[in-house]
Design an enzyme around this catalytic site. Structure first.
Site, PDB file in Angstrom:
ATOM      1  N   HIS A 269       0.849  -1.190   0.000  1.00 15.85           N
ATOM      2  CA  HIS A 269       0.000   0.000   0.000  1.00 15.85           C
ATOM      3  C   HIS A 269       0.885   1.240   0.000  1.00 15.85           C
ATOM      4  O   HIS A 269       2.079   1.154   0.266  1.00 15.85           O
ATOM      5  CB  HIS A 269      -0.916   0.021   1.229  1.00 15.85           C
ATOM      6  CG  HIS A 269      -0.174   0.057   2.521  1.00 15.85           C
ATOM      7  ND1 HIS A 269       0.442  -1.066   3.054  1.00 15.85           N
ATOM      8  CD2 HIS A 269       0.082   1.073   3.373  1.00 15.85           C
ATOM      9  CE1 HIS A 269       1.038  -0.726   4.186  1.00 15.85           C
ATOM     10  NE2 HIS A 269       0.841   0.564   4.397  1.00 15.85           N
ATOM     11  N   ALA A 270       0.280   2.357  -0.315  1.00 18.87           N
ATOM     12  CA  ALA A 270       0.983   3.641  -0.313  1.00 18.87           C
ATOM     13  C   ALA A 270       0.051   4.692   0.293  1.00 18.87           C
ATOM     14  O   ALA A 270      -1.089   4.391   0.649  1.00 18.87           O
ATOM     15  CB  ALA A 270       1.385   4.021  -1.739  1.00 18.87           C
TER      16      ALA A 270
END
Length: 147
Positions: free
Chosen positions: A66-67
């Site tokens: 994820h970011a």
């Protein structure tokens, strides 16, 4: 709930990846192709991992790539991917990774209940056995909807 943030279109089984970066790109591609993220989001996951290590390898054989939302999250979603062959991501305690759950979070709250559901599944050895034997995405969705 998890079933609200994933769908058959976001599930990829038995990905044949050459390394950790390829595994992330292929797993996250389901989110990209379905308008949940921009390509910049995938680039941000990889860049952050190269700079700071595999922060998203959470437990034995499991990664939650994820970011930050501003990196290109369009809509909250969770993609589910399995790898044909486990791959070393650089986390001594939890390598090799075989299961990837790509998270797109458009804010800091809308995905919390889905992550709680996912956490419950990740504590079940039966879930991993199921994923290893699943033939297609519809089977995975049916499993999730029945929890």
């Amino acid at each position: 709930m998890l079933k609200d943030l994933t769908s058959e279109k976001l599930i990829r089984l038995n990905i044949d990846a050459k390394d950790w970066e390829d595994a992330i790109r292929q797993a996250a591609d389901a989110l990209l192709q379905n308008g949940k993220i921009k390509s910049s989001y995938i680039d941000a996951i990889i860049k952050t991992a190269k700079e700071g290590g595999p922060y998203f390898v959470l437990t034995k054989h499991v990664a939650l790539p994820h970011a930050r939302p501003e990196a290109g999250a369009i809509e909250s979603a969770i993609g589910i991917a399995t790898l044909k062959k486990p791959i070393v991501f650089g986390n001594k305690e939890n390598d090799p990774v075989k299961y990837l759950f790509c998270l797109s979070a458009q804010d800091s709250e809308s995905h919390i209940n889905a992550l709680a559901d996912l956490t419950g599944l990740l504590e079940s050895k039966n879930f991993y056995k199921f994923l290893d034997q699943a033939k297609d995405a519809s089977e995975v969705m049916q499993y999730i909807e029945n929890i």
